[in-house]
Motif scaffolding. Structure first.
Motif, PDB file in Angstrom:
ATOM      1  N   PRO A  68      75.939 133.656  55.651  1.00  0.00           N
ATOM      2  CA  PRO A  68      76.605 133.917  56.929  1.00  0.00           C
ATOM      3  C   PRO A  68      78.082 134.249  56.688  1.00  0.00           C
ATOM      4  N   TRP A  69      78.604 135.198  57.424  1.00  0.00           N
ATOM      5  CA  TRP A  69      80.002 135.585  57.239  1.00  0.00           C
ATOM      6  C   TRP A  69      80.945 134.414  57.503  1.00  0.00           C
ATOM      7  N   LYS A  70      80.572 133.526  58.398  1.00  0.00           N
ATOM      8  CA  LYS A  70      81.454 132.386  58.671  1.00  0.00           C
ATOM      9  C   LYS A  70      81.556 131.461  57.460  1.00  0.00           C
ATOM     10  N   ASP A  71      80.542 131.503  56.582  1.00  0.00           N
ATOM     11  CA  ASP A  71      80.604 130.714  55.351  1.00  0.00           C
ATOM     12  C   ASP A  71      81.356 131.472  54.255  1.00  0.00           C
ATOM     13  N   ILE A  72      81.214 132.800  54.252  1.00  0.00           N
ATOM     14  CA  ILE A  72      81.942 133.613  53.270  1.00  0.00           C
ATOM     15  C   ILE A  72      83.443 133.564  53.552  1.00  0.00           C
ATOM     16  N   LEU A  73      83.784 133.639  54.837  1.00  0.00           N
ATOM     17  CA  LEU A  73      85.195 133.683  55.248  1.00  0.00           C
ATOM     18  C   LEU A  73      85.572 132.380  55.945  1.00  0.00           C
ATOM     19  N   LEU A  74      85.504 131.304  55.213  1.00  0.00           N
ATOM     20  CA  LEU A  74      85.831 130.000  55.783  1.00  0.00           C
ATOM     21  C   LEU A  74      87.235 130.022  56.388  1.00  0.00           C
ATOM     22  N   GLY A  75      87.322 129.543  57.610  1.00  0.00           N
ATOM     23  CA  GLY A  75      88.618 129.452  58.272  1.00  0.00           C
ATOM     24  C   GLY A  75      89.047 130.700  59.007  1.00  0.00           C
ATOM     25  N   ALA A  76      88.293 131.788  58.894  1.00  0.00           N
ATOM     26  CA  ALA A  76      88.684 133.037  59.543  1.00  0.00           C
ATOM     27  C   ALA A  76      88.258 133.054  61.009  1.00  0.00           C
ATOM     28  N   THR A  77      88.967 133.823  61.808  1.00  0.00           N
ATOM     29  CA  THR A  77      88.637 133.959  63.221  1.00  0.00           C
ATOM     30  C   THR A  77      87.463 134.905  63.410  1.00  0.00           C
ATOM     31  N   GLY A  78      86.937 134.925  64.624  1.00  0.00           N
ATOM     32  CA  GLY A  78      85.848 135.848  64.934  1.00  0.00           C
ATOM     33  C   GLY A  78      86.256 137.291  64.779  1.00  0.00           C
ATOM     34  N   GLN A  79      87.510 137.621  65.175  1.00  0.00           N
ATOM     35  CA  GLN A  79      87.981 138.994  65.025  1.00  0.00           C
ATOM     36  C   GLN A  79      88.060 139.399  63.559  1.00  0.00           C
ATOM     37  N   ALA A  80      88.524 138.470  62.722  1.00  0.00           N
ATOM     38  CA  ALA A  80      88.637 138.764  61.293  1.00  0.00           C
ATOM     39  C   ALA A  80      87.267 138.957  60.667  1.00  0.00           C
ATOM     40  N   ILE A  81      86.324 138.113  61.038  1.00  0.00           N
ATOM     41  CA  ILE A  81      84.970 138.227  60.496  1.00  0.00           C
ATOM     42  C   ILE A  81      84.343 139.553  60.912  1.00  0.00           C
ATOM     43  N   ASP A  82      84.506 139.918  62.166  1.00  0.00           N
ATOM     44  CA  ASP A  82      83.963 141.189  62.652  1.00  0.00           C
ATOM     45  C   ASP A  82      84.571 142.359  61.885  1.00  0.00           C
ATOM     46  N   PHE A  83      85.870 142.298  61.665  1.00  0.00           N
ATOM     47  CA  PHE A  83      86.577 143.367  60.957  1.00  0.00           C
ATOM     48  C   PHE A  83      86.066 143.511  59.525  1.00  0.00           C
ATOM     49  N   VAL A  84      85.999 142.411  58.794  1.00  0.00           N
ATOM     50  CA  VAL A  84      85.571 142.461  57.393  1.00  0.00           C
ATOM     51  C   VAL A  84      84.116 142.898  57.286  1.00  0.00           C
ATOM     52  N   SER A  85      83.270 142.395  58.171  1.00  0.00           N
ATOM     53  CA  SER A  85      81.843 142.744  58.095  1.00  0.00           C
ATOM     54  C   SER A  85      81.596 144.223  58.344  1.00  0.00           C
ATOM     55  N   LYS A  86      82.532 144.885  59.020  1.00  0.00           N
ATOM     56  CA  LYS A  86      82.383 146.313  59.300  1.00  0.00           C
ATOM     57  C   LYS A  86      83.048 147.202  58.260  1.00  0.00           C
ATOM     58  N   THR A  87      83.695 146.607  57.274  1.00  0.00           N
ATOM     59  CA  THR A  87      84.254 147.387  56.160  1.00  0.00           C
ATOM     60  C   THR A  87      83.557 147.045  54.844  1.00  0.00           C
ATOM     61  N   VAL A  88      83.206 145.768  54.668  1.00  0.00           N
ATOM     62  CA  VAL A  88      82.504 145.346  53.453  1.00  0.00           C
ATOM     63  C   VAL A  88      81.011 145.335  53.766  1.00  0.00           C
ATOM     64  N   CYS A  89      80.431 146.528  53.830  1.00  0.00           N
ATOM     65  CA  CYS A  89      78.997 146.661  54.093  1.00  0.00           C
ATOM     66  C   CYS A  89      78.426 147.715  53.136  1.00  0.00           C
ATOM     67  N   TYR A  90      77.161 147.567  52.809  1.00  0.00           N
ATOM     68  CA  TYR A  90      76.543 148.430  51.796  1.00  0.00           C
ATOM     69  C   TYR A  90      76.608 149.910  52.147  1.00  0.00           C
ATOM     70  N   GLU A  91      76.180 150.249  53.334  1.00  0.00           N
ATOM     71  CA  GLU A  91      76.097 151.655  53.709  1.00  0.00           C
ATOM     72  C   GLU A  91      77.500 152.208  53.981  1.00  0.00           C
ATOM     73  N   SER A  92      77.930 153.134  53.133  1.00  0.00           N
ATOM     74  CA  SER A  92      79.308 153.633  53.233  1.00  0.00           C
ATOM     75  C   SER A  92      79.574 154.344  54.552  1.00  0.00           C
ATOM     76  N   THR A  93      78.538 154.966  55.123  1.00  0.00           N
ATOM     77  CA  THR A  93      78.737 155.692  56.383  1.00  0.00           C
ATOM     78  C   THR A  93      78.901 154.750  57.576  1.00  0.00           C
ATOM     79  N   TRP A  94      78.609 153.468  57.374  1.00  0.00           N
ATOM     80  CA  TRP A  94      78.755 152.493  58.453  1.00  0.00           C
ATOM     81  C   TRP A  94      80.118 151.798  58.424  1.00  0.00           C
ATOM     82  N   ARG A  95      80.858 151.991  57.363  1.00  0.00           N
ATOM     83  CA  ARG A  95      82.151 151.313  57.255  1.00  0.00           C
ATOM     84  C   ARG A  95      83.168 151.919  58.230  1.00  0.00           C
TER      85      ARG A  95
END
Length: 373
Positions: free
Chosen positions: A329-356
């Motif tokens: 879970p992203w909340k476990d990967i990014l301990l202490g991060a806010t919901g906005q930060a988690i959303d941001f990182v999950s949309k850039t650090v993703c496998y499919e390059s066209t989805w970043r």
């Protein structure tokens, strides 16, 4: 790279002696690695520990004091060793002209003839001129010297994100400033078709603890219209730095685009927002590609066709079978991060390059200026 100095020598004598030793090393070296290792050994033996230690970065703001016994390079004097890179050596120096707008500079001394792709200092200079921007490190000038030396001159910048993260001294205001500066720089260079190819904390520099912020080190950057860049569908995959390399590189994609930088930038943001400020991926002590692949898979989950539809077109995909790891879970990967930060990182650090997210979209992300709150 006039680093072989004796305390009692006059500047011009030191420079002459240094060149003689450097020329001997250059002639004897059979590869760029051998040359750089010889230079580093000479620096270590004759000048002691490099001055890019934490103490160097944490010096207080105020008048600069340089060793006045250092040699001159072009219009700069008192050049003293600052740091050694893979294909260059950095010196701190002072402008001879007391009226110069920038008095203390960093001299990046390179030998283009000893470089091998993707490193290319002359291309770096051209791209820096093309990419001038508020958040791209300014190239003040270049200097060509005898012996094949090519010197890039920059303002001397005291601080970098890497040091702030490792020292635990990064505050929220600085984090917001750095994130915004990084993506503004990327938005600008990506609009020009330039791929930086080495986004990481140590390449994000600050003039002072309060900014400005600059994206630096374009030594391996790629541009579609530069004569020394590879063909668009035959780009070099040995780019980036260990834990900031995206998965498409690890499976042989040579047609990658600016989304490569967005993965790396997302990894940087992840470091900023998570507790402890450690990288989210680990390539192991030797920085192996298999180690990095395992780290990515055990963190994001082993990808399938649904999560990474482009993977099957990569030359090295399918050559090995990987254990099926579940995604954390992203909340476990990014301990202490806010919901906005988690959303941001999950949309850039993703496998499919066209989805970043693109850099422009990153700047438009909800509460982008407050992602670390």
């Amino acid at each position: 790279m006039n680093v072989f100095l004796s305390a009692g020598q006059e500047a011009n004598e030191a420079r002459k002696a240094a060149r003689e030793v450097e020329d001997e090393i250059l002639k004897a070296a059979s590869s760029p690695d051998e040359y750089q290792n010889a230079i580093k050994e000479a620096i270590t033996g004759l000048q002691g520990p490099p001055s890019d230690s934490p103490e160097q970065h944490e010096q207080p703001e105020g008048p600069e004091i340089l060793n006045t016994e250092g040699p001159s390079i072009g219009g700069y004097q008192y050049a003293t060793f600052h740091a050694a890179g893979q294909t260059s050596t950095i010196f701190k120096a002072q402008a001879k002209d007391s009226m110069a707008a920038v008095k203390i500079v960093a001299l990046k001394v390179t030998y283009p003839a000893m470089m091998k792709p993707p490193h290319h200092s002359e291309r770096e200079a051209r791209l820096l001129v093309k990419a001038r921007h508020t958040h791209v490190v300014p190239l003040l000038e270049t200097i060509r010297e005898s012996g094949g030396r090519f010197v890039l001159v920059f303002p001397f910048l005291r601080q970098d994100l890497e040091n702030l993260l490792r020292s635990g001294s990064l505050d929220k205001a600085q984090a917001s400033m750095i994130v915004l500066g990084l993506f503004k720089a990327l938005e600008h260079i990506h609009a020009l078709g330039i791929i930086h190819r080495d986004v990481k904390p140590s390449n994000i520099l600050l003039k002072t603890m309060n900014g400005p912020v600059y994206l630096a080190d374009f030594g391996i950057a790629w541009s579609p219209d530069d004569k020394d860049s590879e063909a668009a569908d035959a780009k070099i995959t040995d780019v980036g730095t260990t834990c900031y390399r995206p998965p498409e590189l690890l499976f042989g994609d040579r047609s990658y685009d600016t989304s490569l930088d967005m993965w790396a930038a997302g990894c940087v943001v992840a470091e900023i927002v998570r507790e402890g400020h450690e990288p989210i991926f680990d390539a192991g002590p030797v920085g192996s590609e298999l180690g990095l692949i395992k780290s990515i898979f055990t963190t994001l989950g082993t990808p399938d066709d649904h999560g990474w539809p482009s993977a099957r077109k990569y030359p090295d995909w399918g050559k090995m079978r990987f254990q099926a790891f579940p995604a954390k879970p992203w909340k476990d990967i990014l301990l202490g991060a806010t919901g906005q930060a988690i959303d941001f990182v999950s949309k850039t650090v993703c496998y499919e390059s066209t989805w970043r997210l693109t850099a422009k979209q990153a700047l438009e992300h909800e509460l982008a200026s407050q992602i670390i709150r």
